[in-house]
Design a protein around this motif. Structure first.
Motif, PDB file in Angstrom:
ATOM      1  N   HIS A  48       0.869  -1.210   0.075  1.00 22.35           N
ATOM      2  CA  HIS A  48      -0.150  -0.111   0.046  1.00 22.35           C
ATOM      3  C   HIS A  48       0.979   1.366  -0.091  1.00 22.35           C
ATOM      4  CE1 HIS A  48       1.063  -0.408   4.253  1.00 22.35           C
ATOM      5  NE2 HIS A  48       0.833   0.766   4.207  1.00 22.35           N
ATOM      6  N   HIS A  50       0.541   5.965   1.028  1.00 23.68           N
ATOM      7  CA  HIS A  50      -0.552   6.663   1.982  1.00 23.68           C
ATOM      8  C   HIS A  50      -0.447   8.091   1.292  1.00 23.68           C
ATOM      9  CE1 HIS A  50      -0.692   4.109   5.578  1.00 23.68           C
ATOM     10  NE2 HIS A  50       0.340   3.809   5.033  1.00 23.68           N
ATOM     11  N   ASP A  76      -4.308   3.979   5.821  1.00 21.50           N
ATOM     12  CA  ASP A  76      -4.408   3.037   4.748  1.00 21.50           C
ATOM     13  C   ASP A  76      -3.990   1.847   5.591  1.00 21.50           C
ATOM     14  OD1 ASP A  76      -5.211   4.481   2.260  1.00 21.50           O
ATOM     15  OD2 ASP A  76      -3.669   5.503   3.038  1.00 21.50           O
ATOM     16  N   ASP A  77      -4.584   0.758   5.018  1.00 18.16           N
ATOM     17  CA  ASP A  77      -4.287  -0.648   5.820  1.00 18.16           C
ATOM     18  C   ASP A  77      -4.230  -0.673   7.317  1.00 18.16           C
ATOM     19  OD1 ASP A  77      -3.682  -3.358   5.390  1.00 18.16           O
ATOM     20  OD2 ASP A  77      -1.416  -3.143   5.651  1.00 18.16           O
TER      21      ASP A  77
END
Length: 124
Positions: A48, A50, A76-77
């Motif tokens: 991922h 950000h 995120d995540d």
């Protein structure tokens, strides 16, 4: 050594039991100050990336200078990272304005601890 600073205070409307104000500096040692916006997307690591955005701290106008910056990334995540540092020196534009370059690494966070690289340039 005393450096004269002027500005104005703004009462925040926080419901925090501690009373607080924001100080907006308008001059530093007799010189007007300015700040820059910055934003970007971190490197893609651990599956991922950000987003981040913020504004630098004020610095004097018209003299060689850098700016400190601080912000948090998007979540995120199920985690976020902290970003902080000092920009490079001012790089002049032809129209009399300038920008600053910045880069670094986020703090280490996440269920699988990791960090991301970030970098870019400030706005005018």
């Amino acid at each position: 050594m005393d450096i004269p600073v002027s500005g104005f205070m703004y009462a925040s409307d926080d419901s925090d039991p501690m009373h607080s104000h924001r100080l907006y500096i308008t001059s530093w040692d007799g010189r007007p100050v300015h700040a820059h916006g910055f934003s970007g997307i971190t490197s893609f690591d651990d599956g991922h990336s950000h987003q981040y955005a913020g504004q630098t701290e004020p610095a004097p106008t018209g003299v060689p200078h850098t700016h400190r910056y601080f912000t948090f990334t998007s979540v995120d995540d199920r985690h976020r990272h902290q970003i902080q540092g000092v920009t490079g020196p001012a790089i002049p534009y032809g129209n009399g304005g300038h920008y600053h370059e910045f880069n670094g690494f986020t703090t280490v966070e996440g269920s699988r601890p990791h960090r991301h690289h970030y970098g870019g340039s400030t706005g005018l």
